[in-house]
Design a protein around this motif. Structure first.
Motif, short mmCIF file in Angstrom:
data_model
loop_
_atom_site.label_atom_id
_atom_site.label_comp_id
_atom_site.label_asym_id
_atom_site.label_seq_id
_atom_site.Cartn_x
_atom_site.Cartn_y
_atom_site.Cartn_z
N ARG A 340 0.84 -1.21 0.00
CA ARG A 340 0.00 0.00 0.00
C ARG A 340 0.86 1.25 0.00
O ARG A 340 0.56 2.24 -0.67
CB ARG A 340 -0.90 0.02 1.23
N TRP A 341 1.97 1.22 0.76
CA TRP A 341 2.87 2.36 0.85
C TRP A 341 3.48 2.64 -0.53
O TRP A 341 3.49 3.77 -1.03
CB TRP A 341 3.97 2.05 1.87
N ALA A 344 1.06 4.12 -2.87
CA ALA A 344 0.83 5.53 -2.57
C ALA A 344 1.97 6.38 -3.16
O ALA A 344 1.74 7.50 -3.63
CB ALA A 344 0.74 5.74 -1.05
N ASP A 347 1.18 6.71 -6.78
CA ASP A 347 0.12 7.70 -6.99
C ASP A 347 0.73 9.09 -7.09
O ASP A 347 0.25 9.95 -7.82
CB ASP A 347 -0.88 7.67 -5.83
N SER A 348 1.78 9.31 -6.31
CA SER A 348 2.40 10.63 -6.26
C SER A 348 3.33 10.87 -7.44
O SER A 348 3.31 11.92 -8.06
CB SER A 348 3.14 10.79 -4.93
#
Lengths: 490, 162
Positions: A340-341, A344, A347-348
């Motif tokens: 998940r990290w 994320a 995503d950035s």
């Protein structure tokens, strides 16, 4: 196939292992009552009349626990039984107020499935499928406390009635490594699904370890069951100890007795708890207080739709779609929190930088967390900040060396990388004029080496790069430095 | 061990206390039934007894269903005899066992049943009649019992024996 063998006096022995894993179901309330399941509360503060088995109290199944067991079964590619039933397992013990545990012997909610493991996570050829026999739902018991009073034991019923899934494997494992890989993989899947937090220290997951030995290819030997082992390391150690003990007994002319054993982590050995003759007869029968569990097609469809992308699928996607190395893909998908990290961060920074991001997370971030003794959940750097740092590297603002410096400052101050670069002037320079000027100085100061280099000592090139970078405090773009140096040195 | 009497033998351990307590509180017929229940549920005999018994129970329920196709209620004695004295039949386990033979079928078949006082025997001991109704039809059973009570004129009361 595992080549793990015990080398006995009479030749080689193969080890046969099956695991029964008890996994606490993630749910707010207990399996048959509304009492809270939260860990760490004061003793006997989370006990309903049902959990304390007051006369006349009737159990009501918690739909969420049923849903979690079904989702887990689906994640293990298992057969879901649309009709299942609860049975009473009768035994008398102070931590069991009902005098029986509600469990599922005859008609479990989940049937056969399987898990793919890699006994060695760097070796694809060590892949193996381990069969799942069944999963059933059952109640946990209370906890006895023997250290509160010199002559009395106390009972804490907070855990009484909490839902457990018992996940029973087939006897398909052949080495401690395979058993360790199976537990880690099962734990990873449970955490992805969100049906168990997998926290072995808090007892959310524990295993009964069944071990027997045989000459390769022979019939199964008599097994022993070592109860309630609560870490991957202990499970592997208990198997190794137990297999060697059984070989010693058999080669000494003895027989293995079917028995329940106990793992002693301090002495790193197993000890006999009770033999088959002393084994309880649980007198199972269908619980007359509970109706059979009948699952509708809609319920099953909803369960399946709620499953996340699972570790194997995610690992394959990271390799084939994101182009990550097998190693990075495996490390980043091993635990759901890491995955998940990482996602994320993507995503950035954008998926086109997935390769760079994966290298940074597995080397820079993991290195720093390791050094600081922190887990990824309480990383001092957020995924968004990490994404910004990676973008600054990707667009050439920061060199590798500068990025490391900026990251160190981020770890200390928690500042955003862009702010650090501005504030401290850590931007990499590709200004050829400035770099050319420094190179001229370096060459002038080292004329002897310039002569050596031109005389054929090619290895000195690295020296000039180092001197130039040093003079520019590491801020020069290394590619530009290389190019300009080559030109200057002729 | 939360209710009833607790027996702790001198110098006994926890298990001794459990066993003494379990042995002390129950009469012979109750102990016999616990032993039979334990036996038929034990691992080696579950299929032979418990599973068979479940099938027999299904047949009993079906038999009642057939009867209720023709009648609304069944009337039976509540017990095979009037009450007997304490300990009078302790040496005759079959007689003890048969004592609830009329009451058990309704329970096995999952049917509502009620026992209504009906009259006295020659010794002046009360006798009951049992009404059994269709599954979930408690209302008919209660209606019939009320009608019965209103017409039976059962007025006997026990003399104070204490």
């Amino acid at each position: 196939m595992s080549s793990y063998r015990i080398h006995g006096a009479t030749g080689e022995w193969e080890v046969v292992i099956g695991l029964e894993v008890h996994a606490q179901v993630t749910s707010a309330a207990k399996l048959f009552s509304g009492a809270s399941t939260e860990f760490g509360a004061e003793p006997n503060t989370q006990v309903s009349l049902v959990d304390a088995a007051m006369p006349g109290m009737l159990p009501v199944p918690n739909a969420e626990c049923i849903r979690q067991a079904v989702r887990t079964g689906m994640a293990l590619e298992a057969r879901i039984n649309p009709w299942s039933r609860f049975d009473r397992k009768n035994y008398f013990y102070a931590d069991l107020p009902q005098g029986y545990q509600i469990s599922q012997l005859y008609h479990p909610i989940v049937g056969e499935g399987e898990i793919e493991i890699l006994a060695d996570d760097k070796d694809e050829s060590s892949a193996k499928r381990i069969g799942i026999e069944r999963i059933h739902l059952e109640q946990d018991a209370g906890k006895l406390m023997h250290d509160q009073h010199p002559s009395f034991s106390y009972v804490d019923l907070n855990r009484s009635g909490v839902a457990l899934m018992e996940i029973v494997s087939k006897p398909d494992m052949r080495s401690p490594e395979e058993a360790g890989a199976y537990i880690r993989k099962l734990r990873a899947i449970l955490r992805y699904v969100g049906s168990c937090d997998g926290n072995m220290e808090q007892g959310s997951m524990r295993a009964d370890v069944n071990v027997s030995v045989r000459k390769p290819g022979a019939e199964f030997g008599t097994r022993t069951e070592t109860k309630n082992v609560n870490s991957v390391r202990f499970i592997m150690a208990a198997i190794e100890y137990e297999a060697n003990r059984q070989v010693d007994v058999l080669e000494g002319g003895g027989n293995i007795v079917q028995e329940t054993r106990l793992w002693d982590p301090d002495k790193a050995e197993t000890r006999s708890l009770r033999s088959k003759e002393e084994a309880h007869d649980y007198r199972y029968f269908p619980d007359p207080d509970l109706l059979p569990v009948e699952l509708t097609d809609d319920f099953l469809t909803d369960c399946r739709a709620s499953l996340p992308e699972l570790p194997d699928a995610k690992r394959r996607r990271y390799e084939s779609v994101l182009g990550l190395t097998p190693y990075n893909a495996s490390v980043l998908t091993a635990d759901v929190t890491t995955a998940r990290w990482f996602e994320a961060v993507l995503d950035s920074v954008g998926e086109e930088h997935a390769g760079r991001a994966s290298n940074w997370v597995t080397s820079e971030l993991f290195g720093a967390l390791n050094r600081l003794g922190r887990s990824i959940e309480d990383s001092p750097v957020s995924p968004a900040q990490a994404g910004e740092l990676i973008r600054l590297t990707a667009d050439g603002t920061l060199s590798g060396t500068l990025a490391k410096q900026v990251f160190e400052i981020m770890l200390e101050t928690g500042q955003d990388p862009g702010a650090i670069v501005e504030e401290r002037g850590l931007k990499q320079t590709s200004d050829t004029g400035a770099i050319d000027k420094v190179i001229a100085d370096v060459l002038a100061a080292n004329q002897d080496k310039v002569a050596d280099y031109r005389g054929g000592k090619d290895k000195l090139f690295g020296f000039f790069v180092g001197q130039t970078m040093k003079a520019m405090q590491g801020k020069a773009n290394p590619a530009v430095v290389n190019e300009l140096l080559k030109k200057a040195l002729g | 061990m939360r209710y009833g009497r607790r027996v702790a033998p001198q110098n006994g351990n926890l298990t001794d206390m459990y066993e003494a307590t379990r042995a002390a509180g129950f009469g012979a017929e109750v102990k016999r039934r616990i032993m039979i229940g334990t036996y038929v549920l034990s691992a080696g005999f579950y299929d032979a007894y418990f599973n068979q018994a479940q099938k027999v129970r299904a047949l009993i329920a079906r038999d009642f269903e057939r009867a209720f196709a023709e009648v609304d209620l069944l009337l039976t004695p509540t017990a095979p005899s009037a009450a007997f004295g304490l300990g009078e039949k302790s040496d005759d386990p079959i007689a003890m066992y048969l004592n609830d033979v009329f009451a058990v079928p309704a329970s096995l078949a999952g049917l509502p049943a009620i026992s209504v006082p009906a009259g006295l025997n020659a010794e002046g001991l009360p006798l009951g009649l049992q009404l059994i109704g269709r599954a979930l039809d408690e209302q008919s059973v209660l209606n019939a019992a009320l009608a019965f009570e209103e017409r039976a004129g059962f007025t006997a009361r026990p003399e104070a024996w204490w």
